[in-house]
Design a protein around this motif. Structure first.
Motif, PDB file in Angstrom:
ATOM      1  N   GLU A  37       1.391  -1.234  -0.107  1.00  0.00           N
ATOM      2  CA  GLU A  37       0.088   0.094  -0.031  1.00  0.00           C
ATOM      3  C   GLU A  37       0.801   1.389  -0.005  1.00  0.00           C
ATOM      4  N   THR A  38       1.836   1.188   0.717  1.00  0.00           N
ATOM      5  CA  THR A  38       2.838   2.546   0.844  1.00  0.00           C
ATOM      6  C   THR A  38       3.186   2.615  -0.695  1.00  0.00           C
ATOM      7  N   ASN A  73      12.309  -1.766   8.112  1.00  0.00           N
ATOM      8  CA  ASN A  73      13.372  -0.700   7.632  1.00  0.00           C
ATOM      9  C   ASN A  73      14.060  -0.492   6.587  1.00  0.00           C
ATOM     10  N   GLY A  74      14.715  -1.966   5.762  1.00  0.00           N
ATOM     11  CA  GLY A  74      15.228  -1.346   4.417  1.00  0.00           C
ATOM     12  C   GLY A  74      14.940  -0.695   3.660  1.00  0.00           C
ATOM     13  N   PHE A  75      13.141  -0.664   3.190  1.00  0.00           N
ATOM     14  CA  PHE A  75      12.214   0.099   2.834  1.00  0.00           C
ATOM     15  C   PHE A  75      12.267   1.385   2.953  1.00  0.00           C
ATOM     16  N   ILE A 134      13.711   4.808   0.842  1.00  0.00           N
ATOM     17  CA  ILE A 134      12.861   5.899   0.702  1.00  0.00           C
ATOM     18  C   ILE A 134      13.077   7.323   1.504  1.00  0.00           C
ATOM     19  N   ALA A 135      13.523   6.917   2.536  1.00  0.00           N
ATOM     20  CA  ALA A 135      14.870   8.505   2.813  1.00  0.00           C
ATOM     21  C   ALA A 135      16.006   8.850   1.778  1.00  0.00           C
ATOM     22  N   LEU A 139      15.288   0.583  -5.741  1.00  0.00           N
ATOM     23  CA  LEU A 139      13.021  -0.018  -5.946  1.00  0.00           C
ATOM     24  C   LEU A 139      13.729  -1.818  -6.878  1.00  0.00           C
ATOM     25  N   ASP A 140      14.512  -1.958  -7.392  1.00  0.00           N
ATOM     26  CA  ASP A 140      14.217  -3.115  -8.075  1.00  0.00           C
ATOM     27  C   ASP A 140      15.121  -4.865  -7.383  1.00  0.00           C
TER      28      ASP A 140
END
Length: 527
Positions: A311-312, A343-345, A349-350, A475-476
């Motif tokens: 969803e995010t 945490n990795g995601f 994003i950060a 992202l991949d």
């Protein structure tokens, strides 16, 4: 109590309840499976033993009836005093006697009442004795034969005395002929190949045991209820058709043997090894159920966090791509890999947000550089226009100088006095040329500044492109990890389908093996 301890308590409680339910289901499943198999085994064994007993007995009975229908024996019973006829009849009786398993025979005619045993006269029947009333009773029967079962203590054998009725042409009974059948041999033969876990007895209408492996029970006329006490609670000990009783100690089958008015009983006690052996299939089913339950619970704890990730990601990929959104690090799950993925995601994003911020700053700097470049270009155009104007002035001056030189050549004599004036004009011309050269150098400097600005813009675009490539690679990598988790879930489902198939095939093979083993008897015990 912390959330971790609460979750642990809930898990322990759920597992305890599941274990209690599993034990109850296992016990009752094993009990019903054992009872079903026991009843099937008892039915098959009783039918097999009944057929063995009846086939051997009926051969003897039919042979005795056939002997009573012999024309020679019928004629002898009519006129037993005929020596020649008596001789031929006794010879034929002897031939029948050799066919009987007991190798014995007896006969008695209503005309002379001589009792023959194995071709010898033993006594003359006294019909006036009430104890011998059985003779007239047998002759009055409409059945082709009658029998008497008695235990011979001297021989220690259970004997079946078959009395075949000899009839004349009118159907009147004129004598008896028959043989003594050793039922003990028949019963012993029936006990062969009997499963050691089974207990079998024969008993008569008086509930006396007439067939058992222990001969002393026959000698003492023991009652069947003294050996199998639970049968005392059975409603009917002499059923007309096979009946099965379930008791606290095991399973019973009562099988009627109408040819001798006996009843055969076979008892299979409850056996722990067989009981737990029958529990294998229910246990496998319970383990599979527990496995699927745990898989479902793990799936819930796994899918929920992954749905939040999805969803995010969808919200970021749509609209204005809000890079300020983050996943909940305190998501409830039993898998340690999920918080690591979260945490990795969030870290990705950060970093992506930082990269996009840097790109925006570079874009603003590039816009400012473009504005400055545009201003420099405008200044350069103005300088070039001014240079062109100066060059035009120079051309006009040179034209005038040419005219002046021509006039000077033509009127050299006239301008000799004006040399000083000409020198001043030359100085002015030199200054003009010097100004033009300065303007050209300034224009070259401006062009060099434009080239430097273009190089800075190229470097900014190159860094922007590299940062974008790095974001796409991250992202991949996240998409690849999600695909791997999905493939592992599908592998678990395929493994569950394979285990269910193997359990079903094992159950069918076990049932077929049990059926074949029951049919094979002793030879199938190892199977």
């Amino acid at each position: 109590m912390s959330d971790k301890n609460k979750n642990l308590a809930k898990s322990v409680g759920f597992i305890a309840v599941l274990a209690v339910v599993a034990v109850c289901v296992l016990y009752f499943s094993a009990f019903f499976v054992f009872r079903s198999k026991a009843r099937k085994t008892l039915s098959q064994t009783a039918q097999l033993k009944y057929l063995e007993f009846e086939s051997n007995l009926k051969t003897e009975l039919l042979l005795a009836v056939q002997m009573a229908k012999s024309p020679t024996i019928v004629e002898y019973m009519k006129t037993p005093s005929d020596p020649e006829l008596s001789k031929r009849a006794q010879a034929e009786i002897y031939s029948f006697q050799e066919s009987f398993k007991g190798k014995n025979s007896f006969s008695i005619s209503d005309n002379d009442l001589l009792y023959y045993s194995n071709g010898k006269v033993l006594y003359t029947l006294d019909k006036s004795d009430p104890a011998n009333s059985w003779f007239d009773s047998c002759l009055a029967l409409s059945d082709p034969y009658t029998f008497i079962v008695s235990y011979d203590i001297a021989l220690k054998k259970n004997m079946l005395w078959v009395d075949a009725i000899v009839r004349d042409e009118a159907g009147k009974g004129i004598g008896l002929i028959g043989t003594g059948i050793n039922l003990t041999d028949f019963v012993d033969q029936t006990y062969r190949n009997l499963d050691s876990s089974l207990t079998m007895f024969f008993y008569n209408m008086d509930k006396e045991i007439t067939g058992a492996t222990d001969v002393s029970l026959l000698e003492n006329h023991a009652l069947i209820t003294s050996q199998l006490r639970e049968l005392g609670n059975a409603g009917n000990l002499f059923p007309s058709a096979p009946e099965i009783y379930s008791t606290s100690k095991g399973e019973y089958i009562l099988y009627p043997v109408p040819s001798v008015n006996w009843t055969m009983v076979i008892f299979q006690p409850y056996n722990l090894s067989q009981f737990f052996g029958n529990a294998i299939v229910p246990l496998a089913a319970i383990l599979i159920l527990v496995f699927f339950t745990l898989v479902a619970l793990m799936g819930v704890h796994l899918v929920h966090p992954l749905n939040e990730v999805k969803e995010t990601v969808d919200s970021i990929s749509q609209g204005n791509a809000d890079l300020t959104r983050r996943l909940d690090v305190n998501v409830k799950t039993t898998l340690k890999v999920i918080p690591a993925i979260v945490n990795g995601f969030n870290g990705f994003i950060a970093k992506l947000q930082a990269i996009i911020g840097t790109v925006k700053v570079s874009k603003d700097n590039l816009s400012a550089s473009g504005s400055r470049l545009h201003s420099c270009i405008d200044d350069t155009v103005s300088s070039i226009e001014l240079l062109n104007s100066n060059i035009g002035g120079m051309s006009s001056s040179i034209g005038r100088q040419t005219d002046s030189v021509s006039a000077t050549v033509q009127a050299v004599n006239r301008i000799s006095g004006n040399i000083e004036t000409l020198n001043r004009m030359v100085v002015n011309q030199s200054e003009t040329v010097h100004e033009a050269s300065s303007a050209i150098e300034q224009m070259v400097g401006n062009i060099q500044a434009v080239n430097n600005s273009i190089e800075e813009m190229s470097k900014s675009f190159t860094g922007l492109d590299e940062n974008a490539d790095l974001g796409m690679s991250k992202l991949d990598e996240v998409n690849s990890r999600i695909s791997q988790i999905q493939e592992q879930s599908e592998m678990l489902q395929n493994a569950n389908l394979i285990i269910s198939s193997i359990a079903e095939q094992t159950n069918l093979l076990a049932m077929n093996a049990a059926i074949e083993a029951a049919h094979a008897g002793e030879a199938g015990k190892g199977f």
